[in-house]
Design a protein around this motif. Structure first.
Motif, PDB file in Angstrom:
ATOM      1  N   ALA A  34      16.578  88.731  34.874  1.00 15.62           N
ATOM      2  CA  ALA A  34      17.958  88.307  34.675  1.00 15.62           C
ATOM      3  C   ALA A  34      17.960  86.908  34.077  1.00 15.62           C
ATOM      4  O   ALA A  34      17.143  86.047  34.447  1.00 15.62           O
ATOM      5  N   ALA A 187      25.443  79.941  36.011  1.00 17.55           N
ATOM      6  CA  ALA A 187      25.340  81.394  36.183  1.00 17.55           C
ATOM      7  C   ALA A 187      26.452  81.893  37.096  1.00 17.55           C
ATOM      8  O   ALA A 187      27.048  81.143  37.879  1.00 17.55           O
ATOM      9  N   SER A 191      24.264  86.028  41.038  1.00 20.82           N
ATOM     10  CA  SER A 191      23.079  86.113  40.195  1.00 20.82           C
ATOM     11  C   SER A 191      21.862  85.569  40.930  1.00 20.82           C
ATOM     12  O   SER A 191      21.976  84.933  41.985  1.00 20.82           O
TER      13      SER A 191
END
Length: 458
Positions: A34, A187, A191
């Motif tokens: 990610a 972010a 996350s």
């Protein structure tokens, strides 16, 4: 303005990569990378990542003997089953992560804990998913006295820590960690980077202030805690709330505990007034058959420090497939296949053309080898359609050469069986005490599988 640097972090192991790729080179997981924005190590972020006690430069070399006395100071949560799983109670400065399926009772348990311990512990409930009105409504529905409870509806870690520092609670509950975010990262909440940073800030706060912190964690469809795998390494204890769909019983299990035994078990029953402790869990894991039933055997397993009586059920049926099925629920499937081979070789029962289904009643997962003997007794009972004698209990490990090997804590298991009115126990000879009876419980020690099967038929 300079372009923000980005990196890719693996959700499983936390390894960082310069560019996206399908597989993490560190742990080998697929599709787990990610994107995060790399922030410079400032006061907030750098201090957290550089260590708890030494972040401010005030750490000193200390003799462990001088601090050993503080290690065992525990405070009761006023819920006995939760204290058992935690290892005896709360430790100041500990961080506990609780995970479980949606609606299993995580928030209910923690809110009940705050209500039960309000007279001895000052608590603060931080909710990032519900409004304060929803929390208060649930508390009233559970019959909790709300006068002494404090709550905060906030998701910013900076504001949470500011309010917590001012309130000075002894117990802090954050529900849930996936909703908390920090202003120092761009972010989105939930996350990998946000969860990791928020958890690190809370862990550091707990160690510096001595506040006991409970973090509620979402779970993925695979059953693991959502977010980076490093989250479970950062905390002191990881607890999972489990329960069968449609059942009112809940099991709280410790998978990691720096202050107590792992695999400790706490049992609760969900009712109209929330969760209720089950002081005698053996009673709920035993089926009340009107008469002896073929394919059923009772074993004494051990979860943490507590012996439990559990029923093992087996169903053996003629297979219509070229490759008969081997299904194990609550047991390791590979071990079941091995035990069936031992039964054929040393017990004279060939089930290679039969479908074999084995289930541990109540949703308990038995991970110890003491289940070997009762599993084979249940399988043979179903195969021959002949019930085992009434009030019979068994435990023992079965070796590949057909020997019955001893298991730990045999005397405690026998006492638990005698307490529940069992009259006969088939156990490894090395676990059999010198006395052949404990109360009304007759103890039969066996050394070979053939002998155990012969005794079970008598």
């Amino acid at each position: 303005m300079a372009k923000a640097k980005t990196a890719y972090v693996c959700a499983e192991c936390g390894a960082e990569h310069a560019k996206w790729q399908g597989q993490c080179v560190e742990c080998g997981a697929w599709n787990t990378l990610a994107e995060i924005v790399v922030q410079p190590a400032g006061k907030g972020v750098g201090a957290v990542r550089s260590g708890y006690a030494g972040a401010g430069g005030g750490a000193r070399v200390t003799r462990l003997a001088s601090v050993a006395g503080d290690a065992e100071r525990r405070t009761s949560t006023a819920i006995g089953e939760l204290d058992r799983v935690l290892g005896g109670g709360l430790v100041a400065g500990s961080v506990v992560l609780i995970g479980g399926d949606p609606g299993i009772g995580k928030s209910t348990l923690l809110l009940q804990m705050l209500g039960a311990s309000a007279t001895s512990l000052k608590g603060l409930y931080v909710t990032g998913e519900e409004s304060l009105a929803q929390v208060a409504s649930r508390g009233q529905r559970l019959g909790i006295a709300l006068e002494g409870l404090e709550a905060l509806a906030e998701t910013s870690i900076e504001r949470i820590l500011a309010e917590t520092t001012q309130a000075r609670p002894e117990v802090l509950i954050v529900d849930s960690i996936q909703t908390i975010w920090t202003e120092q990262l761009t972010a989105a909440p939930g996350s990998v980077s946000q969860v990791r940073e928020a958890a690190a800030r809370l862990v550091r706060f707990a160690k510096e202030s001595g506040t006991s912190v409970f973090l509620v964690g979402h779970v993925t469809k695979e059953g693991g805690i959502a977010g980076p795998r490093v989250l479970e390494h950062m905390v002191d204890a990881v607890l999972y709330f489990e329960g069968e769909s449609g059942s009112r019983f809940r099991v709280l299990r410790a998978f990691k505990n720096r202050f107590g035994a792992v695999n400790e078990l706490g049992v609760f029953a969900m009712g109209d007034k929330g969760l209720r402790e089950v002081p005698n869990p053996s009673a709920i894991f035993l089926s009340a058959h009107a008469q002896p039933t073929a394919g059923s055997a009772v074993m004494v397993t051990r979860e943490g420090t507590r012996p439990l009586l559990v029923e093992v059920q087996a169903l053996v049926d003629q297979s219509s497939l070229g490759n008969p099925r081997r299904v194990a629920l609550g047991l390791e499937q590979n071990r079941l296949a091995m035990l069936l081979a031992v039964l054929h070789r040393h017990g004279g029962a060939a089930v290679y053309d039969q479908d074999v289904f084995v289930n541990v009643v109540g949703g308990i997962r038995v991970q110890e080898t003491a289940a070997d003997l009762p599993v084979l007794l249940a399988v043979l009972s179903s195969f021959r359609d002949k019930p085992l004698p009434d009030k019979t209990v068994a435990f023992g490990e079965v070796g590949l050469s057909g020997e019955i090997r001893p298991v730990p804590n045999g005397e405690e298991r026998l006492k638990e069986a005698a307490t529940h009115g069992f009259r006969r126990a088939i156990v490894p000879k090395a676990n059999a005490p010198k006395k052949t009876h404990i109360g009304e419980l007759e103890i039969i020690g066996v050394e070979r599988l053939a002998h155990a099967l012969q005794v079970a038929r008598e």
